[in-house]
Design an enzyme around this catalytic site. Structure first.
Site, short mmCIF file in Angstrom:
data_model
loop_
_atom_site.label_atom_id
_atom_site.label_comp_id
_atom_site.label_asym_id
_atom_site.label_seq_id
_atom_site.Cartn_x
_atom_site.Cartn_y
_atom_site.Cartn_z
N LEU A 79 1.06 -0.92 -0.25
CA LEU A 79 -0.13 -0.16 -0.16
C LEU A 79 0.72 1.18 0.03
O LEU A 79 1.92 1.39 0.75
CB LEU A 79 -0.82 0.12 1.29
N HIS A 80 0.75 2.19 -0.90
CA HIS A 80 1.25 3.34 -0.89
C HIS A 80 0.67 4.41 -1.60
O HIS A 80 1.11 5.79 -1.26
CB HIS A 80 2.63 3.09 -1.83
N ARG A 81 -0.34 4.56 -2.06
CA ARG A 81 -1.35 5.86 -2.76
C ARG A 81 -1.58 6.50 -1.83
O ARG A 81 -2.24 6.27 -0.74
CB ARG A 81 -2.17 5.14 -3.73
#
Length: 368
Positions: free
Chosen positions: A204-206
Site C-alpha cells: 500500500l502506498h497511494r
C-alpha cells in the site's frame, strides 16, 4: 550511435527501464543513458533494484526528492533541462505515470527532442488521480507512444492520436520478471521472513489510501480481520510507514500478527509474490504481475488504468470494507494465468526494433 536518455524516478520505473537498457546496449545503433531523477530516494526503492536487474549506476542523478506535485515537477524540469541541453540525446524515453514522467516529457517537447512514452495509453478515467493527469499530458506531448495492451491503443485512438505515433510493444514489466526468474526462484523463502507456507502479500502506498487517517484505520481493521485466517506479509513503503506510525496503527498491525518488514529489493519481492496465495495492493504493477502469474489480486482502488487485468485476469477492485469478503471469494475461486498478446518477456526487443525503424538506422544483427 544514437544516444537514448532513459528516465527513471520511482520503483516501477526501474523495472521498466532495465530490460530496455539491456536491449539497447545489445544494439550497435544506440547508447542508453540512465537518468535517475531521485523522486524515490530510498535505496530499497531504487538502487537495490538496479543491482538486482544488473543495470549500472545512473550516469546522472538529479536528486530531486519528495515535495508537492507542482514543486517536484518543476524541480525535475529545471534539473533535467540542464542535462538535456548539455548532453542532448537523439531520443528521450519516459516511463509510467509519475511526476518525473511528465516533467521530462515536457522538457523533451520544448527542446524538440524526439520523446517516447513507454506504457502509453493507459487510462483510469479518474482525473482526481495525479497519475491520470500525468498519463494524459505525457501522451499529448510525446512523439511516440509505446502501449502495453489493446486498450491503450483504443484509448489513444479515441483521443485522436494518429496511428503512426502508436506502437504496441507489450508489457515490459514482465521482461524484468522473465529476465530474473531463476534468481527469483532461488531467493530466500517467505518462511525465512516469518510467514508461510500459505500467506497473503500486502503493498500500500497511494495517498488515497494512506494519507487519510480514517481510511487507513479501516484498512488496518480489514487487514487485522484477514490475518486471523490468512497470515499477511507487509513490506511497508516509507510513506505508508510514516502514516501508520503517526496514527498509531503500526501497533495495531503488530498486535494482530501482521508481519511488517522494510521494503525489499525487486528479486526478493517477486519471490514473495510468486509464492503468495493472494495479493492486496494499490499498485499498478502488482495488478499486472498477478494476472500473469494467475494469483488472486485485491486492488484497493475505485478504478484501474489496467482494465485488462480485470477483464481477463484475476484482479478485483475492492474497498476496505469489502476486502475481507472479496478475498475469501477470490481464494475460493480458481485462478489461471492470463497472457495477453505481447506479455511474453520480449517487449524491450520490440521497443528497440521500433526505434530502429523510426530512426532509419539499419538493424544490427544482435539487436533482436
Amino acid at each position: 550511435m544514437q544516444r537514448v536518455h532513459l528516465i527513471a524516478a520511482a520503483r516501477p520505473n526501474f523495472m521498466k527501464v532495465a530490460p530496455l537498457w539491456h536491449a539497447l546496449s545489445r544494439s550497435r545503433a544506440f547508447e542508453p543513458v540512465l537518468i535517475h531523477t531521485g523522486q524515490h530516494y530510498d535505496p530499497a526503492m531504487s538502487d537495490s533494484i538496479l543491482a538486482d536487474l544488473k543495470v549500472p549506476a545512473p550516469r546522472h542523478h538529479l536528486g530531486i526528492g519528495s515535495g508537492p506535485h507542482g514543486e517536484q515537477t518543476g524541480r525535475v524540469m529545471i534539473a533535467y533541462e540542464q542535462v538535456a541541453m548539455a548532453e542532448r540525446p537523439d531520443w528521450l524515453v519516459v516511463v509510467g505515470d509519475v511526476n518525473s514522467t511528465l516533467a521530462c516529457a515536457l522538457v523533451g517537447a520544448k527542446l524538440r527532442i524526439p520523446t517516447v512514452h513507454l506504457e502509453a495509453g493507459l487510462r483510469s478515467g479518474d482525473r482526481a488521480m495525479p497519475e491520470e493527469i500525468n498519463r494524459v499530458a505525457t501522451d499529448a506531448v510525446a512523439d511516440v507512444l509505446w502501449t502495453p495492451s489493446p486498450d491503450g491503443d483504443a484509448n489513444l485512438a479515441a483521443e485522436g492520436v494518429p496511428a503512426d505515433r502508436i506502437t504496441r510493444v507489450g508489457n515490459i514489466m514482465l521482461d524484468s520478471f522473465e529476465m530474473t526468474r531463476g534468481r527469483i526462484d532461488a531467493a530466500p523463502s517467505p518462511e525465512s521472513f516469518g510467514v508461510g507456507p500459505r500467506y497473503g502479500l500486502v503493498t500500500l502506498h497511494r495517498p488515497s489510501n494512506v494519507d487519510s487517517p480514517e481510511r487507513l484505520r479501516r484498512l488496518v481493521d480489514a487487514l487485522a480481520e484477514i490475518q486471523a485466517d490468512l497470515p499477511l506479509l507487509f513490506p511497508v513503503h516509507p510513506r505508508t510507514a510514516a502514516r501508520l506510525e503517526a496514527a498509531g496503527l503500526d501497533r495495531q498491525l503488530d498486535r494482530a500478527g501482521v508481519r511488517r518488514i522494510a521494503p525489499v529489493p525487486y528479486i526478493q519481492f517477486m519471490r514473495f509474490l510468486t509464492g503468495a496465495a493472494a495479493a492486496i495492493t494499490d499498485s499498478g504493477g502488482v495488478q499486472e504481475e498477478t494476472t500473469y502469474l494467475g494469483i488472486s489480486c485485491l486492488t484497493l482502488r475505485e478504478n484501474t488504468e489496467r482494465p485488462i487485468t480485470i477483464e481477463q485476469g484475476t484482479n478485483r477492485l475492492v474497498t476496505p470494507d469489502s476486502l475481507p469478503g472479496a478475498l475469501a471469494a477470490a481464494l475460493a475461486a480458481e485462478s489461471r494465468p492470463c497472457r495477453p498478446e505481447y506479455w511474453d518477456g520480449r517487449a524491450a526487443e520490440r521497443c528497440v526494433a521500433d526505434l530502429l525503424r523510426r530512426s532509419g538506422a539499419e538493424p544490427a544483427a544482435d539487436a533482436a
